[in-house]
Design an enzyme around this catalytic site. Structure first.
Site, PDB file in Angstrom:
ATOM      1  N   HIS A  46     -13.688  -2.415   4.192  1.00 50.64           N
ATOM      2  CA  HIS A  46     -14.936  -3.084   4.623  1.00 50.64           C
ATOM      3  C   HIS A  46     -14.755  -3.945   5.871  1.00 50.64           C
ATOM      4  O   HIS A  46     -15.540  -3.842   6.821  1.00 50.64           O
ATOM      5  CB  HIS A  46     -15.505  -3.910   3.471  1.00 50.64           C
ATOM      6  CG  HIS A  46     -15.773  -3.072   2.263  1.00 50.64           C
ATOM      7  ND1 HIS A  46     -16.620  -1.990   2.305  1.00 50.64           N
ATOM      8  CD2 HIS A  46     -15.260  -3.119   1.021  1.00 50.64           C
ATOM      9  CE1 HIS A  46     -16.635  -1.424   1.120  1.00 50.64           C
ATOM     10  NE2 HIS A  46     -15.823  -2.075   0.323  1.00 50.64           N
TER      11      HIS A  46
ATOM     12  N   CYS B 213     -17.810  -2.365  -5.589  1.00 45.96           N
ATOM     13  CA  CYS B 213     -18.886  -2.963  -6.387  1.00 45.96           C
ATOM     14  C   CYS B 213     -19.663  -1.910  -7.180  1.00 45.96           C
ATOM     15  O   CYS B 213     -20.336  -2.237  -8.158  1.00 45.96           O
ATOM     16  CB  CYS B 213     -19.829  -3.749  -5.483  1.00 45.96           C
ATOM     17  SG  CYS B 213     -20.154  -2.921  -3.935  1.00 45.96           S
TER      18      CYS B 213
HETATM   19  C1  LIG Z   1     -14.139  -3.398  -8.936  1.00 48.05           C
HETATM   20  C2  LIG Z   1     -14.535  -4.262  -7.780  1.00 48.05           C
HETATM   21  C3  LIG Z   1     -15.847  -4.712  -7.661  1.00 48.05           C
HETATM   22  C4  LIG Z   1     -16.220  -5.509  -6.590  1.00 48.05           C
HETATM   23  N1  LIG Z   1     -17.533  -5.907  -6.500  1.00 48.05           N
HETATM   24  C5  LIG Z   1     -17.927  -6.626  -5.422  1.00 48.05           C
HETATM   25  C6  LIG Z   1     -19.293  -6.971  -5.272  1.00 48.05           C
HETATM   26  O1  LIG Z   1     -20.139  -6.641  -6.109  1.00 48.05           O
HETATM   27  N2  LIG Z   1     -19.653  -7.691  -4.166  1.00 48.05           N
HETATM   28  C7  LIG Z   1     -18.744  -8.062  -3.215  1.00 48.05           C
HETATM   29  O2  LIG Z   1     -19.136  -8.691  -2.225  1.00 48.05           O
HETATM   30  N3  LIG Z   1     -17.434  -7.752  -3.358  1.00 48.05           N
HETATM   31  C8  LIG Z   1     -17.012  -7.045  -4.432  1.00 48.05           C
HETATM   32  N4  LIG Z   1     -15.691  -6.706  -4.573  1.00 48.05           N
HETATM   33  C9  LIG Z   1     -14.708  -7.237  -3.607  1.00 48.05           C
HETATM   34  C10 LIG Z   1     -14.614  -6.351  -2.389  1.00 48.05           C
HETATM   35  O3  LIG Z   1     -14.370  -5.028  -2.755  1.00 48.05           O
HETATM   36  C11 LIG Z   1     -13.505  -6.868  -1.471  1.00 48.05           C
HETATM   37  O4  LIG Z   1     -13.789  -8.186  -1.126  1.00 48.05           O
HETATM   38  C12 LIG Z   1     -13.447  -5.998  -0.235  1.00 48.05           C
HETATM   39  O5  LIG Z   1     -12.961  -4.721  -0.570  1.00 48.05           O
HETATM   40  C13 LIG Z   1     -12.561  -6.604   0.845  1.00 48.05           C
HETATM   41  O6  LIG Z   1     -12.543  -5.750   1.924  1.00 48.05           O
HETATM   42  P1  LIG Z   1     -11.309  -5.711   2.926  1.00 48.05           P
HETATM   43  O7  LIG Z   1     -11.600  -4.629   3.900  1.00 48.05           O
HETATM   44  O8  LIG Z   1     -11.020  -7.076   3.417  1.00 48.05           O
HETATM   45  O9  LIG Z   1     -10.046  -5.351   2.019  1.00 48.05           O
HETATM   46  P2  LIG Z   1      -9.695  -4.085   1.130  1.00 48.05           P
HETATM   47  O10 LIG Z   1     -10.921  -3.493   0.537  1.00 48.05           O
HETATM   48  O11 LIG Z   1      -8.624  -4.556   0.206  1.00 48.05           O
HETATM   49  O12 LIG Z   1      -9.109  -3.044   2.167  1.00 48.05           O
HETATM   50  C14 LIG Z   1      -7.892  -3.235   2.811  1.00 48.05           C
HETATM   51  C15 LIG Z   1      -7.521  -1.951   3.523  1.00 48.05           C
HETATM   52  O13 LIG Z   1      -6.273  -2.149   4.160  1.00 48.05           O
HETATM   53  C16 LIG Z   1      -5.425  -1.034   3.935  1.00 48.05           C
HETATM   54  N5  LIG Z   1      -4.045  -1.521   4.046  1.00 48.05           N
HETATM   55  C17 LIG Z   1      -3.447  -2.493   3.325  1.00 48.05           C
HETATM   56  N6  LIG Z   1      -2.179  -2.664   3.729  1.00 48.05           N
HETATM   57  C18 LIG Z   1      -1.965  -1.782   4.733  1.00 48.05           C
HETATM   58  C19 LIG Z   1      -0.864  -1.463   5.569  1.00 48.05           C
HETATM   59  N7  LIG Z   1       0.293  -2.109   5.451  1.00 48.05           N
HETATM   60  N8  LIG Z   1      -1.000  -0.485   6.486  1.00 48.05           N
HETATM   61  C20 LIG Z   1      -2.175   0.179   6.624  1.00 48.05           C
HETATM   62  N9  LIG Z   1      -3.253  -0.077   5.856  1.00 48.05           N
HETATM   63  C21 LIG Z   1      -3.162  -1.043   4.940  1.00 48.05           C
HETATM   64  C22 LIG Z   1      -5.828  -0.535   2.563  1.00 48.05           C
HETATM   65  O14 LIG Z   1      -5.496   0.813   2.374  1.00 48.05           O
HETATM   66  C23 LIG Z   1      -7.334  -0.775   2.569  1.00 48.05           C
HETATM   67  O15 LIG Z   1      -8.034   0.347   3.063  1.00 48.05           O
HETATM   68  C24 LIG Z   1     -15.269  -5.891  -5.624  1.00 48.05           C
HETATM   69  C25 LIG Z   1     -13.942  -5.452  -5.743  1.00 48.05           C
HETATM   70  C26 LIG Z   1     -13.575  -4.636  -6.800  1.00 48.05           C
HETATM   71  C27 LIG Z   1     -12.164  -4.163  -6.900  1.00 48.05           C
END
Ligand SMILES: Cc1cc2nc3c(=O)[nH]c(=O)nc-3n(C[C@H](O)[C@H](O)[C@H](O)COP(=O)(O)OP(=O)(O)OC[C@H]3O[C@@H](n4cnc5c(N)ncnc54)[C@H](O)[C@@H]3O)c2cc1C
Length: 445
Positions: A11, A43
């Site tokens: 995201h 989510c």
């Molecule tokens: C079951 C569930 C329900 C949720 N429901 C909600 C909700 O209703 N509302 C809401 O606002 N939030 C919700 N969340 C929280 C939300 O999903 C997270 O806050 C969000 O995914 C964060 O996004 P991000 O891109 O920061 O991190 P992440 O989604 O953790 O993505 C990180 C990315 O980095 C990549 N990555 C990591 N390390 C490396 C590396 N060393 N090299 C290359 N790539 C790497 C991973 O593969 C991943 O694609 C929920 C989460 C879960 C698990």
């Protein structure tokens, strides 16, 4: 023109990449992600597992092809293993097993978070699951087809645990939800609200093992069969670990300044402690307006906003974050709850001279004959400054939009007195002339 390397494309990363490309600055964007998919909406996972939506197709809103068409170079299934921050080089292991050295002018870390798995005996037994990725949900759904999986325990009664408990119950499983706290959702709601959710779960036959600490898991033939707490023992065929998330900050933890939970500390421009290195989403801190300080709040909404802010700044278009309030919502069976900012309990723990005002009333005028459920509201404010610092609402009716006003009120430091005079329209189809928000504000001590 700069080369900007992005590590992580869920995201936060996706929002950032799209923002940077939409600015048309001509910068070169190179992206590495260890997973095989982009933009999975976790989510929707409980809805998918619980069979409330047909499948997972609608749970993605972007992909490698879309980002490449926009102009980025994307390496999927290619984890970044090391970063040389001094010489500005990332080292990634590509899908074909080769190593790629990529230099950068600017770096965006969007590596997200990972579930915390408590270090208890039996944690590696078969059918002890975590839920974060699309692949985890697929695995759980496949396992649920096995009719010998009858007893499911969910460890952790935060919003993900509670949502999953409902999903498993909808599958006809015998569900137990275990939490060390004596209630569910204590981070977001005061007891007067989370007791409604507790009752809701119990009314739907979910066993509540609250006030219990998981001690160990036992198994037979490699599969989990028992969950032992400090107070009881439960027969289990599957255990889902939902006790929380930890920021993924291995790559920079020795170089960048980090928060108490290990998240990269960022300023209002998403800049880390090292020049030209930005961090966004779950791997980074946020500025929390309800406490006027840096905090860690892992939400997809925050991830997207920080990606937009970080994307602008990385391509040289200055944009400040306006901070967040941790606004959230949950819908379990028919009970809907939303909150933003601080609960009363949390405010007290932080040493704030907090007070609250409660009100409960019908959503619409009583002469409206259609369904007209009640709404319960609590507004938390600082007794000294009178500024609103939190709000919670619950109903069987969708009243969720009201919480956005409180989110803005916290952001803009609106006082409880100002809220009581705020222009809230009246139309019997929608609300009452003395609506519950105004009434709660007027009733403040
Ligand atoms: C079951 C569930 C329900 C949720 N429901 C909600 C909700 O209703 N509302 C809401 O606002 N939030 C919700 N969340 C929280 C939300 O999903 C997270 O806050 C969000 O995914 C964060 O996004 P991000 O891109 O920061 O991190 P992440 O989604 O953790 O993505 C990180 C990315 O980095 C990549 N990555 C990591 N390390 C490396 C590396 N060393 N090299 C290359 N790539 C790497 C991973 O593969 C991943 O694609 C929920 C989460 C879960 C698990």
């Amino acid at each position: 023109m700069s080369k900007i390397v992005v590590v992580g494309a869920n995201h936060a990363g996706t929002a950032c990449i799209k923002t940077m490309l939409s600015q048309k600055t001509g910068d070169e964007i190179v992206v590495f992600d260890s997973n095989s998919n982009i933009s999975f909406l976790g989510c929707g996972m409980a809805l998918w597992i619980g069979g409330q939506i047909k499948g997972s197709d609608g749970l993605f809103y972007s992909n490698k092809e879309e980002l490449e068409q926009m102009g980025a170079k994307i390496y999927m299934e290619s984890p970044v293993e090391r970063i040389d921050f001094d010489n500005k080089i990332v080292y990634a292991k590509l899908k074909d097993g080769s190593t790629k050295e990529e230099s950068y002018d600017k770096l965006v870390l969007a590596t997200g978070s990972w579930p915390i798995i408590p270090n208890v005996e039996g944690k590696d037994l078969e059918n002890v699951q975590m839920v974060k990725l699309f692949q985890h949900a697929e695995e759980v759904i496949e396992k649920l087809k096995d009719e010998t999986i009858k007893n499911v325990a969910v460890v952790g009664a935060g919003y993900i645990g509670v949502e999953l408990a409902e999903a498993f119950e909808r599958h006809g499983k015998n569900v137990t939800i275990v939490d060390i706290a004596d209630t569910c959702l204590p981070a977001y709601y005061d007891p007067e609200f989370n007791s409604l959710m507790k009752q809701n779960l119990a009314d739907h036959g979910i066993n509540l093992a609250f006030g219990q600490m998981m001690k160990k898991l036992e198994g037979e033939n490699g599969k989990v069969t028992k969950l032992i707490t400090d107070k009881a023992s439960y027969d289990v065929d599957m255990v889902i670990m939902c006790i929380g998330f930890r920021p993924n900050t291995e790559l920079g933890k020795d170089k960048l300044e980090t928060f108490r939970n290990g998240a990269y500390i960022v300023n209002r421009n998403q800049e880390t402690s090292i020049k030209d290195v930005y961090a966004i989403g779950d791997c980074a801190t946020v500025f929390d307006n309800s406490i006027d300080d840096v905090n860690y709040i892992a939400l997809a909404t925050n991830a997207v906003r920080s990606g937009i802010v970080g994307g602008h700044n990385a391509v040289g278009v200055k944009l400040d974050s306006i901070g967040v309030q941790g606004s959230n919502g949950i819908c379990i069976y028919d009970l809907k709850m939303v909150s933003t900012g601080l609960t009363y309990n949390k405010a007290l723990k932080l040493g704030i001279n907090a007070e609250y005002t409660d009100f409960e009333d019908f959503q619409k005028s009583e002469f409206i004959e259609e369904e007209n459920p009640k709404v319960k509201i609590r507004i938390v404010y600082d007794k000294d400054t009178r500024v609103i610092i939190g709000a919670q609402m619950a109903s069987t009716h969708d009243m969720s939009m009201g919480i956005h006003m409180f989110s803005l009120a916290i952001q803009e430091k609106v006082t409880i007195e100002k809220l009581s005079l705020t222009d809230i329209f009246f139309l019997p189809h929608f609300n009452k002339p003395y609506n519950y928000i105004t009434m709660a504000a007027i009733s403040a001590k």
